[in-house]
Design an enzyme around this catalytic site. Structure first.
Site, short mmCIF file in Angstrom:
data_model
loop_
_atom_site.label_atom_id
_atom_site.label_comp_id
_atom_site.label_asym_id
_atom_site.label_seq_id
_atom_site.Cartn_x
_atom_site.Cartn_y
_atom_site.Cartn_z
N THR A 182 0.82 -1.23 0.00
CA THR A 182 0.00 0.00 0.00
C THR A 182 0.85 1.28 0.00
O THR A 182 0.31 2.36 -0.17
CB THR A 182 -0.89 0.05 1.26
OG1 THR A 182 -0.05 -0.09 2.40
CG2 THR A 182 -1.94 -1.05 1.24
N LYS A 183 2.15 1.17 0.21
CA LYS A 183 3.00 2.35 0.36
C LYS A 183 3.33 2.97 -1.00
O LYS A 183 2.84 2.52 -2.03
CB LYS A 183 4.27 2.00 1.15
CG LYS A 183 3.98 1.39 2.53
CD LYS A 183 3.35 2.39 3.50
CE LYS A 183 2.74 1.76 4.73
NZ LYS A 183 3.66 1.15 5.67
#
Ligand SMILES: *Cc1c(COP(=O)(O)O)cnc(C)c1O
Length: 379
Positions: A182-183
């Site tokens: 998700t980063k």
């Protein structure tokens, strides 16, 4: 029914797949040339500050505190508005974590709160660039250094951002990144620690690899033989393999476009929600060029949970970032009490992260905006 939209998601293209496949077909799977290359590529984003690739953002924090020499009897001043790992890894080195409250606007730790929290025992001040908006890095660095401590920047959200014209990774004594899917970029699992000081960097490199010392000039028994290596301080195996570093370099080559697209979508949310009275929008302070990891909406009037459930029922995977760290039972059992950081608790009570990732379409964002507006009874 419309497609489910998670709050965050990786962007993987054929070139990423090919970069990984190429390593798999070669001689090195673990520590080889792709690690060296990924670390050099990362330094291209930190103003040249060298990086040590590790297996996660959590490992990066554990390594960074080890490099800083954090141990029993030391205090680490930490933001409570973060993922638990920022504080947990310091506690696992035996340190006492002291929480300093955050700004109600940015959710970043307040310099005044840090000033009040530091003591002669403070070894590290750990700031978090919440949602990708850099913390007040210059001021925090000065405060840490005046107290004889180091500044650690948990930049899990903010790689690609900058503060007062200097990139994230070039400010703090130790900066950590996460490459979770998700980063801002991903290696599946992965992370890195950056440090300009050669001693901090060397300790980080050693802790990542069992504490092994291979440099003969530093060995206690250098004449033992060609095979010889020694452990002078305990370490762990936190080595990020070549396979994943190749993915990292491939992803980094697109980080500018990821950051730009995230900024576009962030601006689209702002424009679409700016007239709503039931919400407060994220703030950008002068001097900040955020690399937006989250769109952190604040839902006013005690309606956050209601809106969370409303959007989830409609296939919109909103998330809450974060429960104040000291609310976790492991900290509560150590004697930390609710109420100690009212700014963080209020922010938590209102926060709702809307979907934000580079491959979201404008239409996806418009759908989310439409549902939020519908919740508040606006067309
Ligand atoms: C994701 C994250 C971490 C942990 O990173 P992992 O790669 O998931 O171990 C630490 N701190 C913050 C602020 C994060 O968002």
């Amino acid at each position: 029914m419309a497609e489910f939209l998670p709050y965050g998601r990786q962007s993987v293209v054929a070139a990423d797949v090919e970069a990984v496949a190429e390593v798999l077909r070669g001689d090195w799977l673990t520590t080889g040339p792709a690690v060296t290359r990924f670390e050099a590529d990362l330094a291209g984003w930190t103003g040249g500050v060298p990086a040590v690739a590790v297996t996660s953002g959590t490992a990066a924090l554990h390594v960074a505190y080890a490099a800083a020499g954090v141990g029993p009897g030391d205090e680490v001043v930490c933001s409570p508005m973060t993922f638990v790992a920022t504080a947990a890894t310091a506690a696992m080195h035996g340190a006492t974590v002291v929480f300093a409250d955050v700004s109600p606007e940015t959710a970043n730790v307040l310099p005044d709160a840090v000033k009040a929290a530091v003591t002669a025992r403070t070894k590290v001040v750990a700031a978090v660039d919440f949602a990708g908006h850099p913390a007040d890095l210059g001021t925090l660095g000065e405060l840490a250094h005046e107290a004889g401590a180091l500044l650690l920047e948990d930049a899990a959200h903010s790689i690609g951002g900058s503060w007062q014209g200097r990139p994230v990774g070039s400010w703090a004594d130790l900066t950590t990144f996460s490459f979770f899917p998700t980063k801002n970029l991903t290696t599946a699992e992965g992370g890195a620690v950056c440090a300009a000081d050669p001693e901090l960097l060397g300790r980080a490199q050693e802790f990542r690899n069992h504490g092994l010392v291979r440099d003969r000039s530093r060995q206690r028994f250098p004449d033992e033989g060609g095979w010889h290596q020694e452990v002078h301080a305990f370490g762990l195996n936190y080595r990020l393999p070549d396979v994943l570093c190749a993915l990292g370099s491939s992803q980094l080559s697109r980080l500018s476009s990821f950051v730009a697209r995230r900024a576009e979508l962030h601006a689209r949310y702002r424009a679409g929600l700016s007239d709503l009275e039931g919400v407060a929008l994220p703030v950008t302070l002068p001097g900040a060029e955020p690399a937006w990891h989250l769109f952190a909406l604040r839902v006013l009037g005690g309606r956050r949970r209601e809106l969370y459930e409303f959007l989830r029922e409609r296939g919109i995977g909103v998330q809450v970032n974060y429960i104040p760290v000291y609310w976790h039972p492991v900290f509560a059992d150590l004697g930390y009490r609710r109420g100690m950081c009212p700014g963080a608790e209020r922010f938590y009570a209102e926060e709702l992260s809307l979907p934000l990732w580079p491959d979201l379409s404008d239409a996806d964002v418009d759908r989310v905006i439409g549902e939020v507006r519908a919740f508040f009874g606006h067309a």
